[in-house]
Motif scaffolding. Structure first.
Motif: not given
Length: 357
Positions: A208-211, A235-237, A270-273
Motif C-alpha cells: 500500500l505504501l508509496k515509494p 520494508l527497510d529499517y 525503500e530507503f530515502k533520507k
C-alpha cells in the motif's frame, strides 16, 4: 470473641449510626483501633476485620453525606432564595472535601454493585480505602464504556477526511489501490500471541505504501527482535524513536525492570533520507486511557505526523483502538483510512472522534 462475633458486633454498631457527627466519631474510634492493632502486630484476620469496619463506616458516612445539605465551604446558605441561614460545613464536622468525595464513591459502589462490593471486601488481603476507590473507578469506567458502545453504534463519522472501517485490516483494505498510502502510523498489539499481526502489517505496508513511504508503529520491548525481523522482510529499517513516559516508570515484574520508555519503530518502503530533521526522543504526555486500555496520547502523534507527512497526505491506521491517530490526522488536515477489528472499541472510539473534532 471469634471473627464471626466481631463482624456481627460491628454490624450492630454501624446500624446505630444515624447522623454524620456520630459516624465521624465512630470512624475516629475505628481508626484509633486500627493504629493500635498495627502497632501491637495483631494477627492479619483481626486487622482485616478492623479495616473492613472502617470501610463500612466510610460507606455509611457516604450515604449520610449524599442525603444531607452539608456544604463544602464555610459560610451561609440561602433558603427559598431569600432567607439567609447558617450552613453546616464539612470542616465543622471534621471531614475534608477529599474524604467526602471518597466516602460517597464507596457508597455509590455499594448501592449500585452490592455483590461486587462484598466480593471486593472478601478478596482483598489488605483492605484499604485506596483499593476500594480503585474498584469504584473500574466499575464507573465500565459503565461509561457500555454507554459509549451504545452511543457509538448510532454514529457515522465517515467524511472527506476520515474513512473508518470495522473489521480485520487485511480484509478491509483489499479495495485500497497499491501504492496509494503516504504513511502508516499505528499501534499493534504487543503480546507474542499477536505477533502475526506484525507480519500482516509489513506485507500490507509493502503493497500500500508509496515509494519511500513510512510505516511507523508503537511496540513493546519484550518481542522487539521479532518485530524487527518480521518488518524487515518487507520494508527497510529506518530508525527507532524513544517515547519517554511521563510520571512513574512501569515495573516489568518478570524481569525486574523499571521501564520508562516505549519504542516507536520506523520502517520505509525503500530507503530515502527525509529532508526534515527529527529528534529520536519524544517526551510523552500523561497517560490517556479513557476510551481504550492501549490509548495513546495525541501530543506525540501530532509530532510524528508533522515530521513524516504533509497536509493532504493519506495516513493509514490498521489498529485504530481508541482513535487517537484518526483524531490527530484529521486535526492536521491529513486524510486517514482506519480499521478496528473489535466492534466495541470501534463504537467507543467513534464517540471520542465525534467529541474531539
Amino acid at each position: 470473641m471469634n471473627a464471626l462475633e466481631l463482624r456481627d458486633n460491628a454490624k450492630q454498631q454501624l446500624a446505630e449510626i444515624k447522623t454524620i457527627e456520630s459516624g465521624v466519631e465512630y470512624l475516629n474510634k475505628v481508626k484509633a483501633i486500627e493504629v493500635w492493632a498495627k502497632a501491637e502486630k495483631k494477627d492479619a484476620e483481626l486487622q482485616n476485620i478492623i479495616a473492613e469496619q472502617k470501610l463500612r463506616t466510610q460507606r455509611v458516612l457516604g450515604k449520610l453525606l449524599k442525603e444531607s445539605n452539608v456544604t463544602k465551604n464555610v459560610g451561609n446558605r440561602f433558603i427559598d432564595g431569600n432567607t439567609l441561614a447558617p450552613s453546616k460545613t464539612l470542616n465543622s464536622i471534621g471531614i475534608n472535601k477529599q474524604q467526602s468525595s471518597a466516602f460517597q464513591k464507596i457508597n455509590w459502589f455499594q448501592e449500585n454493585y452490592p455483590k461486587e462490593f462484598e466480593q471486593t471486601i472478601l478478596k482483598e488481603k489488605e483492605l484499604t480505602t485506596a483499593k476500594m476507590i480503585q474498584a469504584v473507578k473500574y466499575y464507573k469506567k465500565e459503565e461509561k464504556k457500555e454507554e459509549n458502545i451504545k452511543k457509538g453504534s448510532t454514529i457515522n463519522i465517515t467524511n472527506d477526511l476520515i474513512d473508518y472501517r470495522l473489521g480485520d485490516f487485511v480484509e478491509q483494505l483489499k479495495d485500497i489501490p497499491d501504492g496509494s498510502i503516504d504513511c502508516i502510523i499505528t499501534d499493534p498489539p504487543y503480546p507474542l500471541e499477536h505477533i502475526e499481526c506484525w507480519t500482516n502489517l509489513a506485507k500490507e505496508a509493502k503493497r500500500l505504501l508509496k515509494p519511500n513511504g513510512f510505516c511507523i508503529a508503537y511496540s513493546g520491548q519484550q518481542n522487539l527482535i521479532e518485530v524487527y525481523n518480521r518488518m524487515n522482510k518487507y520494508l527497510d529499517y529506518y530508525w527507532t524513536f524513544s517515547l519517554n513516559h511521563s510520571g512513574n516508570s512501569q515495573l516489568i515484574r518478570y524481569k525486574n525492570i523499571l521501564c520508562g520508555w516505549k519504542p516507536i519503530v520506523v520502517f520505509q518502503n525503500e530507503f530515502k533520507k527525509i529532508d526534515i530533521v527529527s529528534k529520536d526522543v519524544i517526551t510523552g504526555s500523561k497517560s490517556e486511557k479513557e476510551y481504550h486500555d492501549w490509548q495513546q496520547s495525541e501530543k506525540e502523534l501530532i509530532y510524528i505526523i508533522e515530521k513524516f507527512t504533509e497536509i493532504g497526505d493519506t495516513i493509514l491506521e490498521p489498529f485504530a483502538g481508541g482513535g487517537t491517530t484518526i483524531i490527530a490526522a484529521a486535526k492536521l488536515k491529513r486524510k486517514v483510512i482506519a480499521c478496528e477489528i473489535d466492534e466495541k472499541s470501534y463504537n467507543i472510539s467513534k464517540v471520542r472522534i465525534k467529541n474531539s473534532l
